[in-house]
Design a protein around this motif. Sequence first.
Motif, PDB file in Angstrom:
ATOM      1  N   LYS A   1     -70.355  -1.075  29.064  1.00 30.96           N
ATOM      2  CA  LYS A   1     -69.310  -1.668  28.237  1.00 30.96           C
ATOM      3  C   LYS A   1     -69.384  -1.176  26.791  1.00 30.96           C
ATOM      4  O   LYS A   1     -68.354  -0.899  26.160  1.00 30.96           O
ATOM      5  CB  LYS A   1     -69.419  -3.191  28.281  1.00 30.96           C
ATOM      6  CG  LYS A   1     -68.399  -3.922  27.439  1.00 30.96           C
ATOM      7  CD  LYS A   1     -68.619  -5.424  27.502  1.00 30.96           C
ATOM      8  CE  LYS A   1     -67.654  -6.172  26.594  1.00 30.96           C
ATOM      9  NZ  LYS A   1     -67.885  -7.642  26.637  1.00 30.96           N
ATOM     10  N   GLU A   2     -70.587  -1.028  26.254  1.00 28.22           N
ATOM     11  CA  GLU A   2     -70.748  -0.622  24.858  1.00 28.22           C
ATOM     12  C   GLU A   2     -70.301   0.813  24.606  1.00 28.22           C
ATOM     13  O   GLU A   2     -70.065   1.214  23.468  1.00 28.22           O
ATOM     14  CB  GLU A   2     -72.211  -0.781  24.437  1.00 28.22           C
ATOM     15  CG  GLU A   2     -73.176   0.075  25.240  1.00 28.22           C
ATOM     16  CD  GLU A   2     -74.631  -0.210  24.930  1.00 28.22           C
ATOM     17  OE1 GLU A   2     -75.460   0.700  25.109  1.00 28.22           O
ATOM     18  OE2 GLU A   2     -74.929  -1.350  24.507  1.00 28.22           O
ATOM     19  N   ASP A   3     -70.147   1.601  25.678  1.00 25.12           N
ATOM     20  CA  ASP A   3     -69.715   2.996  25.535  1.00 25.12           C
ATOM     21  C   ASP A   3     -68.207   3.179  25.713  1.00 25.12           C
ATOM     22  O   ASP A   3     -67.701   4.303  25.610  1.00 25.12           O
ATOM     23  CB  ASP A   3     -70.435   3.879  26.571  1.00 25.12           C
ATOM     24  CG  ASP A   3     -71.936   3.949  26.337  1.00 25.12           C
ATOM     25  OD1 ASP A   3     -72.352   3.792  25.173  1.00 25.12           O
ATOM     26  OD2 ASP A   3     -72.687   4.148  27.310  1.00 25.12           O
ATOM     27  N   LEU A   4     -67.497   2.093  25.994  1.00 26.51           N
ATOM     28  CA  LEU A   4     -66.091   2.203  26.385  1.00 26.51           C
ATOM     29  C   LEU A   4     -65.231   2.867  25.311  1.00 26.51           C
ATOM     30  O   LEU A   4     -64.462   3.787  25.603  1.00 26.51           O
ATOM     31  CB  LEU A   4     -65.538   0.813  26.712  1.00 26.51           C
ATOM     32  CG  LEU A   4     -64.050   0.753  27.079  1.00 26.51           C
ATOM     33  CD1 LEU A   4     -63.775   1.590  28.321  1.00 26.51           C
ATOM     34  CD2 LEU A   4     -63.606  -0.687  27.302  1.00 26.51           C
ATOM     35  N   ALA A   5     -65.345   2.418  24.071  1.00 28.75           N
ATOM     36  CA  ALA A   5     -64.482   2.943  23.007  1.00 28.75           C
ATOM     37  C   ALA A   5     -64.668   4.446  22.836  1.00 28.75           C
ATOM     38  O   ALA A   5     -63.689   5.204  22.756  1.00 28.75           O
ATOM     39  CB  ALA A   5     -64.758   2.212  21.695  1.00 28.75           C
ATOM     40  N   ARG A   6     -65.925   4.902  22.781  1.00 27.42           N
ATOM     41  CA  ARG A   6     -66.187   6.348  22.616  1.00 27.42           C
ATOM     42  C   ARG A   6     -65.626   7.143  23.788  1.00 27.42           C
ATOM     43  O   ARG A   6     -65.059   8.229  23.603  1.00 27.42           O
ATOM     44  CB  ARG A   6     -67.684   6.612  22.476  1.00 27.42           C
ATOM     45  CG  ARG A   6     -68.334   6.009  21.267  1.00 27.42           C
ATOM     46  CD  ARG A   6     -69.651   6.695  20.887  1.00 27.42           C
ATOM     47  NE  ARG A   6     -70.498   7.030  22.013  1.00 27.42           N
ATOM     48  CZ  ARG A   6     -71.326   6.179  22.617  1.00 27.42           C
ATOM     49  NH1 ARG A   6     -71.379   4.917  22.202  1.00 27.42           N
ATOM     50  NH2 ARG A   6     -72.093   6.562  23.615  1.00 27.42           N
ATOM     51  N   ALA A   7     -65.788   6.597  24.981  1.00 27.47           N
ATOM     52  CA  ALA A   7     -65.311   7.306  26.165  1.00 27.47           C
ATOM     53  C   ALA A   7     -63.790   7.454  26.137  1.00 27.47           C
ATOM     54  O   ALA A   7     -63.254   8.535  26.407  1.00 27.47           O
ATOM     55  CB  ALA A   7     -65.750   6.560  27.423  1.00 27.47           C
TER      56      ALA A   7
ATOM     57  N   LEU B   1     -70.393  -3.767  32.868  1.00 32.72           N
ATOM     58  CA  LEU B   1     -69.779  -2.462  33.086  1.00 32.72           C
ATOM     59  C   LEU B   1     -68.303  -2.497  32.721  1.00 32.72           C
ATOM     60  O   LEU B   1     -67.654  -3.540  32.776  1.00 32.72           O
ATOM     61  CB  LEU B   1     -69.923  -2.040  34.551  1.00 32.72           C
ATOM     62  CG  LEU B   1     -71.342  -1.804  35.069  1.00 32.72           C
ATOM     63  CD1 LEU B   1     -71.294  -1.372  36.538  1.00 32.72           C
ATOM     64  CD2 LEU B   1     -72.067  -0.749  34.234  1.00 32.72           C
ATOM     65  N   ALA B   2     -67.796  -1.338  32.351  1.00 31.82           N
ATOM     66  CA  ALA B   2     -66.363  -1.157  32.111  1.00 31.82           C
ATOM     67  C   ALA B   2     -65.853  -0.097  33.077  1.00 31.82           C
ATOM     68  O   ALA B   2     -66.577   0.855  33.402  1.00 31.82           O
ATOM     69  CB  ALA B   2     -66.102  -0.723  30.677  1.00 31.82           C
ATOM     70  N   MET B   3     -64.641  -0.279  33.570  1.00 35.42           N
ATOM     71  CA  MET B   3     -64.021   0.691  34.456  1.00 35.42           C
ATOM     72  C   MET B   3     -62.919   1.437  33.698  1.00 35.42           C
ATOM     73  O   MET B   3     -62.123   0.832  32.976  1.00 35.42           O
ATOM     74  CB  MET B   3     -63.424   0.007  35.689  1.00 35.42           C
ATOM     75  CG  MET B   3     -64.461  -0.620  36.600  1.00 35.42           C
ATOM     76  SD  MET B   3     -65.544   0.608  37.350  1.00 35.42           S
ATOM     77  CE  MET B   3     -67.084  -0.317  37.392  1.00 35.42           C
TER      78      MET B   3
ATOM     79  N   VAL C   1     -71.610   9.836  26.553  1.00 31.63           N
ATOM     80  CA  VAL C   1     -71.485   8.638  27.386  1.00 31.63           C
ATOM     81  C   VAL C   1     -71.967   8.957  28.796  1.00 31.63           C
ATOM     82  O   VAL C   1     -71.505   9.926  29.416  1.00 31.63           O
ATOM     83  CB  VAL C   1     -70.017   8.149  27.438  1.00 31.63           C
ATOM     84  CG1 VAL C   1     -69.850   7.028  28.469  1.00 31.63           C
ATOM     85  CG2 VAL C   1     -69.575   7.669  26.065  1.00 31.63           C
ATOM     86  N   ASN C   2     -72.871   8.142  29.290  1.00 34.22           N
ATOM     87  CA  ASN C   2     -73.379   8.314  30.651  1.00 34.22           C
ATOM     88  C   ASN C   2     -72.416   7.693  31.654  1.00 34.22           C
ATOM     89  O   ASN C   2     -71.953   6.564  31.472  1.00 34.22           O
ATOM     90  CB  ASN C   2     -74.750   7.654  30.786  1.00 34.22           C
ATOM     91  CG  ASN C   2     -75.331   7.849  32.174  1.00 34.22           C
ATOM     92  OD1 ASN C   2     -75.382   8.961  32.687  1.00 34.22           O
ATOM     93  ND2 ASN C   2     -75.763   6.756  32.798  1.00 34.22           N
TER      94      ASN C   2
ATOM     95  N   MET D   1     -61.483   7.228  38.940  1.00 32.11           N
ATOM     96  CA  MET D   1     -62.127   6.091  38.310  1.00 32.11           C
ATOM     97  C   MET D   1     -63.557   6.403  37.906  1.00 32.11           C
ATOM     98  O   MET D   1     -64.297   7.066  38.634  1.00 32.11           O
ATOM     99  CB  MET D   1     -62.124   4.890  39.257  1.00 32.11           C
ATOM    100  CG  MET D   1     -62.615   3.600  38.616  1.00 32.11           C
ATOM    101  SD  MET D   1     -62.559   2.221  39.780  1.00 32.11           S
ATOM    102  CE  MET D   1     -63.848   2.703  40.915  1.00 32.11           C
ATOM    103  N   PHE D   2     -63.928   5.883  36.721  1.00 31.80           N
ATOM    104  CA  PHE D   2     -65.286   6.029  36.205  1.00 31.80           C
ATOM    105  C   PHE D   2     -65.818   4.657  35.789  1.00 31.80           C
ATOM    106  O   PHE D   2     -65.076   3.824  35.266  1.00 31.80           O
ATOM    107  CB  PHE D   2     -65.305   6.948  34.983  1.00 31.80           C
ATOM    108  CG  PHE D   2     -64.806   8.342  35.245  1.00 31.80           C
ATOM    109  CD1 PHE D   2     -65.672   9.336  35.667  1.00 31.80           C
ATOM    110  CD2 PHE D   2     -63.468   8.656  35.082  1.00 31.80           C
ATOM    111  CE1 PHE D   2     -65.211  10.624  35.903  1.00 31.80           C
ATOM    112  CE2 PHE D   2     -62.993   9.935  35.313  1.00 31.80           C
ATOM    113  CZ  PHE D   2     -63.874  10.933  35.733  1.00 31.80           C
ATOM    114  N   GLY D   3     -67.107   4.453  36.007  1.00 27.95           N
ATOM    115  CA  GLY D   3     -67.772   3.264  35.504  1.00 27.95           C
ATOM    116  C   GLY D   3     -68.729   3.654  34.392  1.00 27.95           C
ATOM    117  O   GLY D   3     -69.487   4.626  34.524  1.00 27.95           O
TER     118      GLY D   3
END
Length: 449
Positions: free
Chosen positions: A433-439, A384-386, A413-414, A428-430
């Motif tokens: 990890k693979e969606d981090l850049a788009r988010a 996960l990415a925060m 992004v979910n 804060m959102f979780g």
Amino acid sequence: MKVAKFGGSSVANATQIRKVGDIIKTDSTRKCIIVSAPGKRNSDDYKITDILIRLGNAFKNNVSYEEELNIVIDRFSEIIEELELPPSILMDIEESIQGVLTNNNYSTTMKLDALKATGEDSLAKILSAYLSSIGLESNYVNPKEAGIIVTNDPGNAQILDESFQNIYKLREKDGILVIPGFFGYTTNGGLITFSRGGSDITGSIVAAGVKADLYENFTDVNSVYTVNPKFVDNPKEITTLTYKEMRELSYAGFSVFHDEALIPAINEQIPVCIKNTNNPNLPGTHIIAEKKKDEKCVVGIASDTGFSSLYVSKYLMNQEVGFGRKLLQIIEDEDVSFEHAPSGIDDLSVIIRESKLTSEKENNIVQRIKNELNPGTVTIQKNLAMIMVVGEGLMNTVGIAEKATAAFSQADVNIVMINQGSSEVSLMFGVEKEDLARALQSLYSAFFD
């Protein structure tokens, strides 16, 4: 009076140290100078502190450390020669390192701390000598002489209150004072380091102790950016931050400051300015106590990876007295700290850094939760990415959460987790990890484009 701290990239080689000398020479109010150990000269290079840690581990394991020792000595030798300083400085550095290795009064842990500290200590001696060579009155001041007294927690020292009265006396000393960062001394005279990145802590401590008018932190960026430039091209610069905002940003992935570093400066209300050693005339980012009411609410979007979410669900959990305490006690028994714990009526998630959660600890925690708490569900979600949307006034500004969630939706992004309310300055959102850049790109567009 100003206190200026120069990071590893600012003192990586002789060329950078000359820039530091020019910066100090142009402003006579820069009284106290704090330095890190030499950092990377390029992306493929190494930090001296990393080599010293390798040296210490080799010594501890009773294997050859000659290679690491030679790397350290060669690096300092190169700097000293290019700055045309006396060879006696290099001899002093070599003797200091050998003195640590052969000191039988040091425990292994104390030796490791003392070895790590030789990077900052050696660079402070070099910089002081260089400043003298260009016509400035300069003195090397050891942290013991400066009065930096710390707890006996190797690798994680905490400053003692009595230090600040000692440090204030530095105002009475003549000339420019060059102090190595990263370490202090216990009341018994033992050398103990702060946690990694602790030169920032030293800078903040000294600024608070001498009651400086400004604490300047020189690094290799022009300012703090609204988002990590790795994810967004040419992001906007932040000109002004509050202490709370910078604290949240540094915790959540902004690497400009060690996340403990601002606390002494905050306590004394010392304004802070982040500046670039390579572009010292730029204004940089100013960190102050309070922002103007008409300033933009959201100042930055921080992110970090390497998180896992421990999810526990049990019907009527909210009516079971002590459930949360028991759950956290199980985690504590495995010597694991947690970052966040958002909860619902029948659900509770505990966010943990993956670096703290070994396979063995993970299995022990899950099994004990099943056996002792009888949950309906217990799972661990990894990778996960925060993401933290940061800004004073978030709680009192309508539409921030709506704008953020809309940005996630537009990026497809979910959102795995949302946590709002525990902090007045961050949302804060979780996410995976693979969606981090788009988010991040979508959030940046929503808040700053």
